[in-house]
Design a protein around this motif. Structure first.
Motif, PDB file in Angstrom:
ATOM      1  N   CYS A 203       0.945  -1.322   0.063  1.00 18.16           N
ATOM      2  CA  CYS A 203       0.014  -0.054   0.032  1.00 18.16           C
ATOM      3  C   CYS A 203       1.001   1.357   0.014  1.00 18.16           C
TER       4      CYS A 203
ATOM      5  N   CYS B 161      -0.084   3.047   3.825  1.00 16.31           N
ATOM      6  CA  CYS B 161       0.366   2.218   5.194  1.00 16.31           C
ATOM      7  C   CYS B 161       1.370   1.269   4.532  1.00 16.31           C
TER       8      CYS B 161
ATOM      9  N   CYS C 212      -4.670   0.947  -0.170  1.00 13.09           N
ATOM     10  CA  CYS C 212      -5.290  -0.326   0.229  1.00 13.09           C
ATOM     11  C   CYS C 212      -6.651  -0.248   0.911  1.00 13.09           C
TER      12      CYS C 212
ATOM     13  N   CYS D 231      -6.997   1.307   4.407  1.00 10.87           N
ATOM     14  CA  CYS D 231      -6.742   2.714   4.532  1.00 10.87           C
ATOM     15  C   CYS D 231      -7.884   3.566   4.134  1.00 10.87           C
TER      16      CYS D 231
HETATM   17 ZN    ZN Z   1      -2.974   0.898   3.423  1.00 12.43          ZN
END
Ligand code: ZN
Length: 352
Positions: free
Chosen positions: A10, A13, A30, A33
């Motif tokens: 991601c 993150c 992702c 998130c």
């Molecule tokens: Zn993420």
């Protein structure tokens, strides 16, 4: 929106493309998130937990020998937890350390300096090293825990923390101590676990399957470390509260380090970026990555990033800081080989 976007990880993150049920959008962000509203709900729950903690501590029974056991590993988070218990909440504390034989020298030095500086009693429990090694080996080589449990933590760490929790509970019940404090953060535990009471019989039922597998692969002695004897469980009203006080503090890692430095805590140089106390951690990560293809700290670090408590770059550095040269020695010591780790990979890959 799938792996076909070509992202390995991601872009917000650090969850990797191998993390269960992950999906990336065109920008590589992702689904974890992109989930809306979770932050507001989290803040409400934290505020409520904060009030409850203050009220529990304020209304405590002042006649007890100790107010709280603090599970103390010597890492920065549990050091800060111990510091808060003593200096912020004025609790009479019994610090408890599980010596698993893999606590680094630098971490031991920290432990001694900190308990002395805070002026607290300290109780150390070191399990029979053969027993500990057998539990670690069984945890690495067999499907002891379910896949969902292992999205947050490696299998060996999970067994070790279960020994810590069981030992702390036994000690609390024996000594009639009302609170058990641990230094978990919200990336490590679900939000409904900031404060909880142990319902030991329920807990024993939920653990029955993994206990049976551990007995089978390590030996019957596992009950000695992972079960609470019935004689201690008669007074159901007297169960201690488990509280993770760090979850209601809004602090960055930098601020935690700054605070614990006032207790003469020093950053140990001999362990990996995700654990500042245990030399087994790098090996546990290695096993987890070999079995599941992602790092067991991804979920915790990603949570800290989303909360603005850690940058993505800091998280990546942590995951990359692994003293891998120790792995062969540890594998030899625990009698574990890659072939048996690959067998468990095959078992998990055939589970839903
Ligand atoms: Zn993420």
């Amino acid at each position: 929106m799938s792996e076909s976007t070509g992202y390995e990880r991601c872009t917000k993150c650090v969850l990797s493309k191998h993390f269960p049920r992950i999906k990336f959008d065109e920008d590589g962000v992702c689904n974890y998130c992109r989930q809306p509203n979770t932050i507001i709900k989290t803040e409400d729950v934290i505020a409520e937990a904060r009030d409850q903690i203050e009220s529990l501590f304020k209304n405590r029974d002042h006649t007890k020998e100790y107010d709280a056991i603090v599970c103390y590993s010597g890492g920065k988070d549990s050091t800060y937890t111990l510091q808060l218990a003593v200096q912020k909440y004025n609790l009479r504390v019994l610090a408890f350390t599980l010596d698993n034989g893999f606590i680094s020298k630098a971490a031991w030095n920290n432990i001694e300096r900190v308990v002395d500086k805070l002026g607290v009693d300290h109780w150390v429990f070191r399990p029979n090293s053969k027993h500990y090694a057998a539990i670690a080996k069984a945890s690495a080589e067999h499907d002891i825990y379910n896949k969902k449990t292992l999205t947050r933590i490696s299998s060996i760490c999970n067994s070790c923390i279960s020994i810590v929790n069981t030992t702390a509970l036994k000690l609390a019940l024996e000594k009639d101590i009302p609170f058990i404090l641990a230094g978990f953060t919200l990336g490590q535990i679900p939000i409904n676990s900031i404060i909880y009471k142990n319902h030991q019989k329920f807990l024993a039922e939920s653990r029955a399957a993994s206990m049976e597998k551990l007995r089978q692969h390590a030996g019957d002695f596992v009950d000695q470390y992972l079960a609470v004897p019935d004689t201690l469980l008669r007074d159901l009203e007297n169960y201690p509260h488990n509280i993770n006080i760090l979850c209601v503090e809004n602090v960055t890692e930098e601020e935690i380090i700054e605070q614990v430095k006032t207790l003469d805590w020093r950053s140990p140089g001999d362990v990996d970026g995700c654990s500042s106390n245990c030399m087994l951690n790098t090996f546990n990560n290695y096993v987890h990555e070999r079995v599941f293809d992602y790092n067991p700290y991804e979920m915790e670090l990603s949570h800290l990033i989303r909360e603005g408590l850690l940058t993505r770059e800091e998280a990546l550095t942590k995951m990359q800081t692994q003293p891998r040269e120790m792995i062969p020695t540890i594998m030899k010591k625990l009698d574990i080989d890659d072939a048996s780790i690959d067998k468990v990979k095959w078992i998990y890959s055939n589970q839903k």
